[in-house]
Design an enzyme around this catalytic site. Structure first.
Site, PDB file in Angstrom:
ATOM      1  N   THR A  40       0.838  -1.198   0.000  1.00 30.84           N
ATOM      2  CA  THR A  40       0.000   0.000   0.000  1.00 30.84           C
ATOM      3  C   THR A  40       0.873   1.248   0.000  1.00 30.84           C
ATOM      4  N   THR A 143       0.117  -8.853   5.286  1.00 26.34           N
ATOM      5  CA  THR A 143      -0.818  -8.556   4.199  1.00 26.34           C
ATOM      6  C   THR A 143      -1.502  -7.198   4.342  1.00 26.34           C
ATOM      7  N   SER A 145      -3.592  -3.790   5.051  1.00 29.94           N
ATOM      8  CA  SER A 145      -4.967  -3.368   5.336  1.00 29.94           C
ATOM      9  C   SER A 145      -5.609  -2.833   4.071  1.00 29.94           C
ATOM     10  N   GLU A 187      -5.122  15.003   4.291  1.00 30.69           N
ATOM     11  CA  GLU A 187      -4.022  15.070   3.311  1.00 30.69           C
ATOM     12  C   GLU A 187      -4.575  15.154   1.884  1.00 30.69           C
ATOM     13  N   VAL A 237     -22.724  10.786   7.233  1.00 33.06           N
ATOM     14  CA  VAL A 237     -23.338  10.624   5.915  1.00 33.06           C
ATOM     15  C   VAL A 237     -24.193   9.367   5.968  1.00 33.06           C
ATOM     16  N   MET A 319      -1.588   2.126  12.222  1.00 34.00           N
ATOM     17  CA  MET A 319      -1.380   1.638  10.856  1.00 34.00           C
ATOM     18  C   MET A 319      -0.435   2.591  10.139  1.00 34.00           C
ATOM     19  N   HIS A 445      21.494  28.263  14.615  1.00 32.05           N
ATOM     20  CA  HIS A 445      20.670  29.457  14.407  1.00 32.05           C
ATOM     21  C   HIS A 445      20.913  29.988  12.996  1.00 32.05           C
TER      22      HIS A 445
HETATM   23  P1  FAD Z   1       0.782  -3.082   3.086  1.00 35.91           P
HETATM   24  O1  FAD Z   1       1.663  -1.961   2.723  1.00 35.91           O
HETATM   25  O2  FAD Z   1      -0.677  -2.886   2.988  1.00 35.91           O
HETATM   26  O3  FAD Z   1       1.226  -4.286   2.161  1.00 35.91           O
HETATM   27  C1  FAD Z   1       0.551  -5.495   2.141  1.00 35.91           C
HETATM   28  C2  FAD Z   1       0.924  -6.247   0.872  1.00 35.91           C
HETATM   29  O4  FAD Z   1       0.444  -7.559   0.979  1.00 35.91           O
HETATM   30  C3  FAD Z   1       0.314  -5.662  -0.397  1.00 35.91           C
HETATM   31  O5  FAD Z   1       1.313  -5.513  -1.366  1.00 35.91           O
HETATM   32  C4  FAD Z   1      -0.712  -6.721  -0.834  1.00 35.91           C
HETATM   33  O6  FAD Z   1      -0.844  -6.820  -2.237  1.00 35.91           O
HETATM   34  C5  FAD Z   1      -0.058  -7.976  -0.279  1.00 35.91           C
HETATM   35  N1  FAD Z   1      -0.981  -9.087  -0.042  1.00 35.91           N
HETATM   36  C6  FAD Z   1      -2.131  -9.063   0.666  1.00 35.91           C
HETATM   37  N2  FAD Z   1      -2.675 -10.295   0.714  1.00 35.91           N
HETATM   38  C7  FAD Z   1      -1.850 -11.113   0.007  1.00 35.91           C
HETATM   39  C8  FAD Z   1      -1.844 -12.499  -0.294  1.00 35.91           C
HETATM   40  N3  FAD Z   1      -2.796 -13.307   0.146  1.00 35.91           N
HETATM   41  N4  FAD Z   1      -0.836 -12.977  -1.051  1.00 35.91           N
HETATM   42  C9  FAD Z   1       0.154 -12.151  -1.495  1.00 35.91           C
HETATM   43  N5  FAD Z   1       0.211 -10.853  -1.228  1.00 35.91           N
HETATM   44  C10 FAD Z   1      -0.762 -10.345  -0.474  1.00 35.91           C
HETATM   45  N6  FAD Z   1       1.806   5.488   6.635  1.00 35.91           N
HETATM   46  C11 FAD Z   1       2.827   6.273   7.047  1.00 35.91           C
HETATM   47  O7  FAD Z   1       3.567   5.891   7.949  1.00 35.91           O
HETATM   48  N7  FAD Z   1       3.053   7.492   6.473  1.00 35.91           N
HETATM   49  C12 FAD Z   1       2.283   7.968   5.481  1.00 35.91           C
HETATM   50  O8  FAD Z   1       2.526   9.072   4.991  1.00 35.91           O
HETATM   51  C13 FAD Z   1       1.197   7.174   5.040  1.00 35.91           C
HETATM   52  N8  FAD Z   1       0.405   7.608   4.048  1.00 35.91           N
HETATM   53  C14 FAD Z   1      -0.627   6.813   3.612  1.00 35.91           C
HETATM   54  C15 FAD Z   1      -1.458   7.309   2.614  1.00 35.91           C
HETATM   55  C16 FAD Z   1      -2.513   6.547   2.161  1.00 35.91           C
HETATM   56  C17 FAD Z   1      -3.394   7.091   1.066  1.00 35.91           C
HETATM   57  C18 FAD Z   1      -2.728   5.249   2.720  1.00 35.91           C
HETATM   58  C19 FAD Z   1      -3.856   4.393   2.210  1.00 35.91           C
HETATM   59  C20 FAD Z   1      -1.919   4.757   3.717  1.00 35.91           C
HETATM   60  C21 FAD Z   1      -0.861   5.540   4.185  1.00 35.91           C
HETATM   61  N9  FAD Z   1      -0.027   5.111   5.208  1.00 35.91           N
HETATM   62  C22 FAD Z   1       0.995   5.910   5.648  1.00 35.91           C
HETATM   63  C23 FAD Z   1      -0.209   3.804   5.847  1.00 35.91           C
HETATM   64  C24 FAD Z   1       0.792   2.766   5.273  1.00 35.91           C
HETATM   65  O9  FAD Z   1       0.608   2.685   3.884  1.00 35.91           O
HETATM   66  C25 FAD Z   1       0.590   1.428   5.918  1.00 35.91           C
HETATM   67  O10 FAD Z   1       0.675   1.549   7.333  1.00 35.91           O
HETATM   68  C26 FAD Z   1       1.647   0.427   5.464  1.00 35.91           C
HETATM   69  O11 FAD Z   1       1.635   0.294   4.063  1.00 35.91           O
HETATM   70  C27 FAD Z   1       1.434  -0.928   6.121  1.00 35.91           C
HETATM   71  O12 FAD Z   1       2.412  -1.798   5.684  1.00 35.91           O
HETATM   72  P2  FAD Z   1       2.185  -3.369   5.649  1.00 35.91           P
HETATM   73  O13 FAD Z   1       3.474  -3.953   5.186  1.00 35.91           O
HETATM   74  O14 FAD Z   1       1.617  -3.821   6.923  1.00 35.91           O
HETATM   75  O15 FAD Z   1       1.055  -3.620   4.555  1.00 35.91           O
HETATM   76  P1  NAI Z   2      -8.294   7.729  10.383  1.00 35.48           P
HETATM   77  O1  NAI Z   2      -8.537   6.691  11.404  1.00 35.48           O
HETATM   78  O2  NAI Z   2      -7.078   8.560  10.452  1.00 35.48           O
HETATM   79  O3  NAI Z   2      -9.526   8.742  10.353  1.00 35.48           O
HETATM   80  C1  NAI Z   2     -10.832   8.314  10.112  1.00 35.48           C
HETATM   81  C2  NAI Z   2     -11.777   9.403  10.559  1.00 35.48           C
HETATM   82  O4  NAI Z   2     -13.071   9.073  10.110  1.00 35.48           O
HETATM   83  C3  NAI Z   2     -11.843   9.559  12.068  1.00 35.48           C
HETATM   84  O5  NAI Z   2     -11.753  10.916  12.389  1.00 35.48           O
HETATM   85  C4  NAI Z   2     -13.189   8.958  12.419  1.00 35.48           C
HETATM   86  O6  NAI Z   2     -13.760   9.532  13.575  1.00 35.48           O
HETATM   87  C5  NAI Z   2     -13.984   9.296  11.191  1.00 35.48           C
HETATM   88  N1  NAI Z   2     -15.142   8.440  10.937  1.00 35.48           N
HETATM   89  C6  NAI Z   2     -15.259   7.103  11.140  1.00 35.48           C
HETATM   90  N2  NAI Z   2     -16.468   6.678  10.730  1.00 35.48           N
HETATM   91  C7  NAI Z   2     -17.129   7.761  10.251  1.00 35.48           C
HETATM   92  C8  NAI Z   2     -18.419   7.961   9.653  1.00 35.48           C
HETATM   93  N3  NAI Z   2     -19.247   6.950   9.455  1.00 35.48           N
HETATM   94  N4  NAI Z   2     -18.743   9.206   9.277  1.00 35.48           N
HETATM   95  C9  NAI Z   2     -17.873  10.259   9.453  1.00 35.48           C
HETATM   96  N5  NAI Z   2     -16.658  10.116   9.992  1.00 35.48           N
HETATM   97  C10 NAI Z   2     -16.288   8.886  10.381  1.00 35.48           C
HETATM   98  O7  NAI Z   2      -8.410   6.959   8.995  1.00 35.48           O
HETATM   99  P2  NAI Z   2      -8.007   7.368   7.513  1.00 35.48           P
HETATM  100  O8  NAI Z   2      -7.873   8.833   7.381  1.00 35.48           O
HETATM  101  O9  NAI Z   2      -8.945   6.630   6.644  1.00 35.48           O
HETATM  102  O10 NAI Z   2      -6.570   6.730   7.371  1.00 35.48           O
HETATM  103  C11 NAI Z   2      -6.376   5.336   7.623  1.00 35.48           C
HETATM  104  C12 NAI Z   2      -5.040   5.082   8.207  1.00 35.48           C
HETATM  105  O11 NAI Z   2      -4.027   5.227   7.226  1.00 35.48           O
HETATM  106  C13 NAI Z   2      -4.673   6.066   9.304  1.00 35.48           C
HETATM  107  O12 NAI Z   2      -5.161   5.626  10.536  1.00 35.48           O
HETATM  108  C14 NAI Z   2      -3.198   6.039   9.280  1.00 35.48           C
HETATM  109  O13 NAI Z   2      -2.766   5.009  10.123  1.00 35.48           O
HETATM  110  C15 NAI Z   2      -2.863   5.693   7.840  1.00 35.48           C
HETATM  111  N6  NAI Z   2      -2.385   6.892   7.141  1.00 35.48           N
HETATM  112  C16 NAI Z   2      -1.296   7.534   7.630  1.00 35.48           C
HETATM  113  C17 NAI Z   2      -0.839   8.684   7.036  1.00 35.48           C
HETATM  114  C18 NAI Z   2       0.327   9.378   7.632  1.00 35.48           C
HETATM  115  O14 NAI Z   2       0.994   8.804   8.470  1.00 35.48           O
HETATM  116  N7  NAI Z   2       0.622  10.604   7.238  1.00 35.48           N
HETATM  117  C19 NAI Z   2      -1.471   9.230   5.848  1.00 35.48           C
HETATM  118  C20 NAI Z   2      -2.639   8.497   5.438  1.00 35.48           C
HETATM  119  C21 NAI Z   2      -3.040   7.363   6.065  1.00 35.48           C
END
Ligand code: FAD
Ligand code: NAI
Length: 466
Positions: A40, A143, A145, A187, A237, A319, A445
C-alpha cells in the site's frame, strides 16, 4: 522450494522483514499478489500521496505566496496529467527500488496470492491458474490493510472514491466531500483543495484527527479552515444519491436529528482502514484473530500457531509504514536468534498537511487520564526568526515533561516541517531525556528546530525568545 522464511505481502512490513532476515543470513521468499512490490505504502499510499502533496503545495505557493517574497509570476496553470505523471514516476522508482534490494539480498519473489496451507507450507495461486507450494521454517503474514467501507455505500473509484481513486482523479472536481477528518481526509483533501476543489469534510466526532493532542488538532483545524476547508463535525453521511449529474449526499447529526442534502461532484470515503486477512487460510490453519479482525500475536509477533508470525497493519497498533518496518526488523532479528524489540510508546505520527502536524509520546489528554503530573512548554513559530523569514508563522511546538523528573513524555508540533522536527524528540525520548537536556543542547541558528529547544526551555524553566 524450501526457505527459512516465507513472507506473504511485500509492503513496508514484509519487504523490510525480508531484507533484514536475508542480511542476517536467512533464506527468504516473498509472496506478492500485486504486479509490483512495496505494498500500500509505495503503490497507493504514503509515496503517491506525498508526491501529490508536494506538487500541489508548489502549485499553491506559485499562485499565492510567491508575491510575499517579491516574486511576480503569472497565474500558474495546472497540468494535472503531468502532475499525476510525476506521482506515477515516483511510485515506479520506489517500487523498482524494492525489486533491486530484493535482488541484491538474494530474496526470491513469488508472484501470486499466498495462503497458509498448513504448518510450514504456503500455497501460492498464480495468475495463470497454477499453484506453487513453498516450504518454510517460519511464515510471516504481512498482508496489510484496506479501506474501511461506509455502511450501505459502494465506492466506484470514480465518483465515490477511497484514497486509491482520490490519488488518480482525471480532473479536479469542483466540489469534493470527504467523509472522515482523519489523516487521509485532510491530506488528500488538501491536495484537491489546492488544485481548486471546494472541500467539505464530514466527521462523526466533535473534533478532527482523533488520537492527536487536542490543542494541536484545534490549531490545525483553525489553520485548515483559513485555507478554505469546511468542517461539519459531529455529523454523518447516511445516503448518497447517484442518479443525477451531481451526487446528493444526505448528512445528519451523529446523534440523530434533522438531515440535510449536500450536492457534490466526488465523495472521498476515508473513515479508517481494516486489517486484510481475506483468503489467507487463517481460519483453517487455526490462527486466532482479535475482536477487530486483526491477527493476534505475542510479544515476539508469533500467532497462537507456532511458526506463523504477523506484522504491520494486519496486527494491532497504529497503521503506519514506519511501525510496520520496525516490526519487520524486530521479527527478522528474533527469527535469526537475536533480540528484536519495538518501543510502541515512541512511534511518531505525522500528518503531511501544510503546515505539517507531528507528534510522539503522550498527549495532554492521555497524561490527564493517567493522573500524571506534568509541565507544558510551548513556543510559537511566530517568534522564530527562520519561520518569519520563510513566512511560515502558523503553529507551535509543545513539550510535555514529567513534573517531578523533567523527563519528556510527549512532543506535539503543528508548523513548518514538523515531520522533520519531530525526529529529535524521538531521539531524546528514546534516551529518556529531560526537558532540561533538550533546552541545553546547542541548536543551529537560525533554524526551525530552535522552536523545539525553546519549547523545552519553556517546560523546564523559561524560554529566551518569548
Ligand atoms: P501493506 O503496505 O498494505 O502491504 C501489504 C501487501 O500484501 C500488499 O502488497 C498486498 O498486495 C499484499 N498481499 C495481501 N494479501 C496477500 C496475499 N494473500 N498474497 C500475497 N500478497 C498479499 N503510513 C505512514 O507511515 N506514512 C504515510 O505518509 C502514510 N500515508 C498513507 C497514505 C494513504 C493514502 C494510505 C492508504 C496509507 C498511508 N499510510 C501511511 C499507511 C501505510 O501505507 C501502511 O501503514 C503500510 O503500508 C502498512 O504496511 P504493511 O506492510 O503492513 O502492509
Ligand atoms: P483515520 O482513522 O485517520 O480517520 C478516520 C476518521 O473518520 C476519524 O476521524 C473517524 O472519527 C472518522 N469516521 C469514522 N467513521 C465515520 C463515519 N461513518 N462518518 C464520518 N466520519 C467517520 O483513517 P483514515 O484517514 O482513513 O486513514 C487510515 C489510516 O491510514 C490512518 O489511521 C493512518 O494510520 C494511515 N495513514 C497515515 C498517514 C500518515 O501517516 N501521514 C497518511 C494516510 C493514512
Amino acid at each position: 522450494m524450501s526457505h527459512d522464511l516465507v513472507v506473504i505481502g511485500s509492503g513496508p512490513g514484509g519487504y523490510v522483514c525480508a531484507i533484514k532476515a536475508a542480511q542476517l543470513g536467512l533464506k527468504v521468499a516473498v509472496v506478492e499478489k500485486w504486479p509490483t512490490l512495496g505494498g500500500t505504502c509505495l503503490n497507493i499510499g504514503c509515496i503517491p500521496s506525498k508526491a501529490l502533496l508536494h506538487a500541489s503545495e508548489m502549485f499553491e505557493a506559485a499562485g499565492h505566496s510567491f508575491a510575499t517574497f517579491g516574486i511576480r509570476v503569472g497565474k500558474p496553470e495546472l497540468d494535472l496529467k503531468a502532475m499525476l505523471g510525476h506521482k506515477d514516476s515516483v511510485v515506479e522508482s520506489n517500487v523498482s527500488g524494492v525489486a533491486y534490494l530484493f535482488k541484491k539480498n538474494r530474496i526470491d519473489i513469488v508472484h501470486g496470492t499466498g495462503s497458509v496451507a498448513g504448518p510450514g507450507r504456503v500455497s501460492v495461486a498464480k495468475a495463470d491458474g497454477a499453484t506453487e507450494v513453498l516450504e518454510a521454517k517460519a511464515i510471516v503474514i504481512a498482508t496489510g490493510s484496506d479501506s474501511a467501507p461506509l455502511r450501505g455505500i459502494e465506492t466506484d473509484e470514480k465518483r465515490i472514491v477511497t484514497s486509491t481513486g482520490a490519488l488518480a482523479l482525471p480532473e479536479v472536481p469542483k466540489r469534493l466531500l470527504v467523509v472522515g477528518a482523519g489523516v487521509i481526509g485532510l491530506e488528500l483533501g488538501s491536495v484537491w483543495r489546492r488544485l481548486g476543489s471546494e472541500v467539505t469534510v464530514v466527521e462523526f466526532l466533535d473534533r478532527i484527527l482523533p488520537g492527536l493532542d487536542g490543542e494541536v488538532a484545534r490549531q490545525a483545524q483553525r489553520i485548515l479552515q483559513k485555507q478554505g476547508f469546511a468542517f461539519r463535525l459531529s455529523q454523518k453521511v447516511t445516503v448518497i444519491d447517484q442518479s443525477g449529474p451531481a451526487l446528493k449526499v444526505t448528512v445528519e447529526p451523529a446523534a440523530g436529528g434533522t438531515s440535510e442534502v449536500i450536492e457534490t461532484d466526488v465523495v472521498l470515503v476515508a473513515i479508517g482502514r481494516r486489517p486484510y486477512t481475506a483468503g489467507l487460510g487463517l481460519k483453517e490453519a487455526g490462527v486466532a484473530l482479535d475482536e477487530r479482525g486483526r491477527v493476534k500475536v505475542d510479544a515476539h509477533f508469533q500467532t497462537n500457531v507456532p511458526g506463523i508470525y504477523a506484522i504491520g497493519d494486519v496486527i494491532a497498533g497504529p497503521m503506519l509504514a514506519h511501525k510496520a518496518e520496525e516490526e519487520g526488523v524486530a521479527l527478522a532479528e528474533i527469527l535469526a536468534g537475536e533480540a528484536g524489540h519495538v518501543d510502541y510508546g515512541l512511534i511518531p505520527s505525522v500528518v503531511y498537511t501544510h503546515p505539517e502536524i507531528a507528534s510522539v509520546g503522550r498527549t495532554e489528554e492521555e497524561l490527564k487520564a493517567a493522573g500524571t503530573e506534568y509541565r507544558v512548554g510551548k513556543f510559537p513559530f511566530s517568534a522564530n526568526g527562520r519561520a518569519r523569514a520563510m513566512a511560515e508563522k502558523d503553529g507551535f511546538v509543545k513539550v510535555l515533561a514529567d513534573a517531578a523528573t523533567d523527563r519528556v513524555l510527549g512532543v506535539h508540533i503543528v508548523g513548518p516541517y514538523a515531520g522533520e522536527l519531530i525526529a529529535e524528540a524521538c531521539v531524546l525520548m528514546t534516551f529518556a531525556g529531560a526537558a532540561e537536556d533538550l533546552g541545553r543542547i546547542c541548536h543551529a541558528h537560525p533554524t526551525l528546530s530552535e522552536s523545539v529547544k525553546e519549547a523545552a526551555l519553556a517546560a523546564w524553566t523559561k524560554p529566551i525568545h518569548l
